[in-house]
Design a protein around this motif. Structure first.
Motif, mmCIF file in Angstrom:
data_model
loop_
_atom_site.group_PDB
_atom_site.id
_atom_site.type_symbol
_atom_site.label_atom_id
_atom_site.label_comp_id
_atom_site.label_asym_id
_atom_site.label_seq_id
_atom_site.Cartn_x
_atom_site.Cartn_y
_atom_site.Cartn_z
ATOM 1 N N SER A 16 20.125 58.394 22.305
ATOM 2 C CA SER A 16 18.755 58.809 22.630
ATOM 3 C C SER A 16 18.741 59.393 24.033
ATOM 4 N N TYR A 17 17.681 60.179 24.321
ATOM 5 C CA TYR A 17 17.454 60.699 25.671
ATOM 6 C C TYR A 17 15.971 60.561 25.978
ATOM 7 N N ILE A 18 15.671 60.116 27.216
ATOM 8 C CA ILE A 18 14.281 59.998 27.652
ATOM 9 C C ILE A 18 14.249 60.236 29.162
ATOM 10 N N ASN A 19 13.236 60.961 29.637
ATOM 11 C CA ASN A 19 13.138 61.219 31.083
ATOM 12 C C ASN A 19 12.021 60.415 31.741
ATOM 13 N N GLN A 20 11.456 59.446 31.026
ATOM 14 C CA GLN A 20 10.436 58.564 31.588
ATOM 15 C C GLN A 20 11.087 57.240 31.955
ATOM 16 N N ARG B 153 15.623 47.438 21.016
ATOM 17 C CA ARG B 153 15.632 47.525 19.549
ATOM 18 C C ARG B 153 17.053 47.585 18.993
ATOM 19 N N GLY B 154 18.010 47.252 19.865
ATOM 20 C CA GLY B 154 19.395 47.208 19.411
ATOM 21 C C GLY B 154 20.097 48.542 19.439
ATOM 22 N N ILE B 155 19.518 49.520 20.125
ATOM 23 C CA ILE B 155 20.072 50.881 20.125
ATOM 24 C C ILE B 155 20.676 51.202 21.489
ATOM 25 N N GLY B 156 22.001 51.387 21.537
ATOM 26 C CA GLY B 156 22.665 51.956 22.698
ATOM 27 C C GLY B 156 22.773 51.064 23.920
ATOM 28 N N PHE B 157 23.353 51.646 24.968
ATOM 29 C CA PHE B 157 23.472 51.021 26.282
ATOM 30 C C PHE B 157 23.150 52.076 27.331
ATOM 31 N N THR B 158 22.949 51.647 28.582
ATOM 32 C CA THR B 158 22.723 52.592 29.670
ATOM 33 C C THR B 158 23.039 51.932 31.000
ATOM 34 N N VAL B 159 22.965 52.710 32.082
ATOM 35 C CA VAL B 159 23.121 52.196 33.443
ATOM 36 C C VAL B 159 21.869 52.567 34.230
ATOM 37 N N VAL B 160 21.236 51.567 34.819
ATOM 38 C CA VAL B 160 20.010 51.774 35.599
ATOM 39 C C VAL B 160 20.016 50.839 36.798
ATOM 40 N N LEU C 135 21.545 59.422 34.653
ATOM 41 C CA LEU C 135 22.614 58.651 34.030
ATOM 42 C C LEU C 135 23.997 59.032 34.538
ATOM 43 N N ALA C 136 24.304 60.324 34.569
ATOM 44 C CA ALA C 136 25.658 60.746 34.947
ATOM 45 C C ALA C 136 26.027 60.198 36.326
ATOM 46 N N HIS C 137 25.098 60.301 37.269
ATOM 47 C CA HIS C 137 25.368 59.801 38.626
ATOM 48 C C HIS C 137 25.523 58.281 38.612
ATOM 49 N N TYR C 138 24.594 57.577 37.957
ATOM 50 C CA TYR C 138 24.669 56.116 37.906
ATOM 51 C C TYR C 138 25.941 55.654 37.206
ATOM 52 N N PHE C 139 26.289 56.296 36.099
ATOM 53 C CA PHE C 139 27.448 55.898 35.310
ATOM 54 C C PHE C 139 28.737 56.052 36.125
ATOM 55 N N GLN C 140 28.901 57.212 36.757
ATOM 56 C CA GLN C 140 30.118 57.462 37.531
ATOM 57 C C GLN C 140 30.212 56.514 38.727
ATOM 58 N N THR C 141 29.068 56.246 39.379
ATOM 59 C CA THR C 141 29.045 55.312 40.512
ATOM 60 C C THR C 141 29.424 53.914 40.051
ATOM 61 N N TYR C 142 28.885 53.518 38.909
ATOM 62 C CA TYR C 142 29.158 52.188 38.368
ATOM 63 C C TYR C 142 30.636 52.035 38.035
ATOM 64 N N ILE C 143 31.207 53.030 37.356
ATOM 65 C CA ILE C 143 32.618 52.982 36.983
ATOM 66 C C ILE C 143 33.499 52.927 38.233
ATOM 67 N N GLY D 158 27.019 53.507 21.673
ATOM 68 C CA GLY D 158 26.453 54.806 22.054
ATOM 69 C C GLY D 158 25.564 54.654 23.274
ATOM 70 N N ILE D 159 25.208 55.782 23.868
ATOM 71 C CA ILE D 159 24.537 55.725 25.171
ATOM 72 C C ILE D 159 23.104 56.241 25.123
ATOM 73 N N ILE D 160 22.247 55.636 25.933
ATOM 74 C CA ILE D 160 20.882 56.116 26.145
ATOM 75 C C ILE D 160 20.916 56.952 27.428
ATOM 76 N N ARG D 161 20.720 58.243 27.268
ATOM 77 C CA ARG D 161 20.819 59.144 28.420
ATOM 78 C C ARG D 161 19.459 59.313 29.105
ATOM 79 N N HIS D 162 19.529 59.568 30.405
ATOM 80 C CA HIS D 162 18.331 59.853 31.209
ATOM 81 C C HIS D 162 18.777 60.741 32.361
ATOM 82 N N PRO D 163 17.848 61.326 33.127
ATOM 83 C CA PRO D 163 18.233 62.330 34.140
ATOM 84 C C PRO D 163 19.249 61.851 35.171
#
Length: 298
Positions: free
Chosen positions: A221-225, A235-242, A193-201, A186-191
């Protein structure tokens, strides 16, 4: 609007105290001085002088107009003086950038301000489109963006690049296809993310990653900080692109695992300002700090 020439004649008359000497001071005729005063009184709608014999004194209205004239010419002098000042270590600097770049740059910029206390550094973390709009409106002087600016409105230069990373928990076992592994996490979303994810792919050109659809991945999860985006992953929860800087600045980075791929994913960073608008000399110091920080953080 009161004619500044009449105001200057009136101010000079009050300070010299005599019509003839005022005319001499201003290289005018005495009737010319009298005419200026009459026109000023007509424009104000009130008598400014009380005349008797060859002397005069100010009326109550005249006192107010005299003080107005003093302020007017003092403000004009200050304006002309300020127009000629462009100090390298003094003044307000307004900068917009992403949250990650703000995290990276704020401390070095504060170091600059500590050396030159007359500088005022104002750094705003905001998306690309907001930066463009605020520069157009004049509320920001300088921006750092990852979207190429429109040359019709902005001056820009490529100042560096940020590397994007796909991050999973450190304990993740890489024993299944990457697309299935990420769907399970599952994914950890942030403001951003969509741009970073698509660029990464798009740039990674990874066969398994090309099978992923962001909309089909469950949100954990979602966080804007920006400084907390990686917290659930520790804590073992999700993945993301940063950006990689986000990982390097994060205290718990030893609990993270960066997915290794053959191709490095880079986003250019553009330094942008309003077209045909000169930045003050103080921005030379600011830009030097930004360039040095980006270069040292590769």
């Amino acid at each position: 609007m009161l004619n500044p020439i009449w105001l200057n004649t009136f101010k000079t008359l009050i300070e010299v105290g005599h019509f003839t000497r005022t005319a001499e001071t201003l290289h005018m005729t005495q009737p010319g001085v009298t005419q200026h005063i009459s026109k000023l009184e007509h424009a104000c709608g009130y008598p400014l002088l009380k005349r008797f014999n060859k002397q005069f004194e100010l009326t109550l209205y005249g006192q107010k107009v005299y003080h107005y004239a003093l302020d007017y010419f003092a403000n004009e002098a200050r304006l002309l003086q300020n127009l000629g000042q462009d100090e390298a270590f003094k003044g307000r600097c307004t900068i917009g950038c992403s949250g990650t770049l703000a995290w990276l740059l704020y401390s070095p910029l504060l170091d600059l301000q500590a050396r030159y206390p007359d500088l005022s550094i104002e750094l705003e973390a905001t998306p690309n489109e907001c930066i463009f709009e605020q520069i157009k409106q004049g509320t920001l002087d300088l921006g750092l963006v990852t979207k190429k600016p429109d040359s019709k409105y902005f001056s820009s230069q490529n100042i560096g690049a940020e590397r994007l990373e796909l991050v999973v928990p450190e304990c993740t076992k890489m024993d299944s296809p990457l697309d299935n592994l990420l769907k399970d996490l599952g994914i950890i979303r942030h403001p951003d993310l969509a741009h970073y994810f698509q660029t990464y792919i798009a740039q990674s050109n990874h066969t398994q990653l090309n099978l992923l659809n962001l909309d089909e991945i469950k949100t954990q999860s979602y966080i804007n900080q920006i400084h907390q985006i990686l917290e659930p992953i520790t804590r073992g929860i999700g993945f993301t692109v940063v950006p990689s800087w986000c990982i390097n600045l994060f205290n718990g980075r030893h609990k993270l695992k960066v997915i290794e791929i053959e191709k490095e994913v880079l986003e250019p960073i553009y330094l942008v300002s309003k077209l045909n608008t000169s930045l003050g000399k103080r921005y030379n110091q600011v830009i030097a700090v930004i360039e040095k920080t980006l270069s040292a953080s590769k």
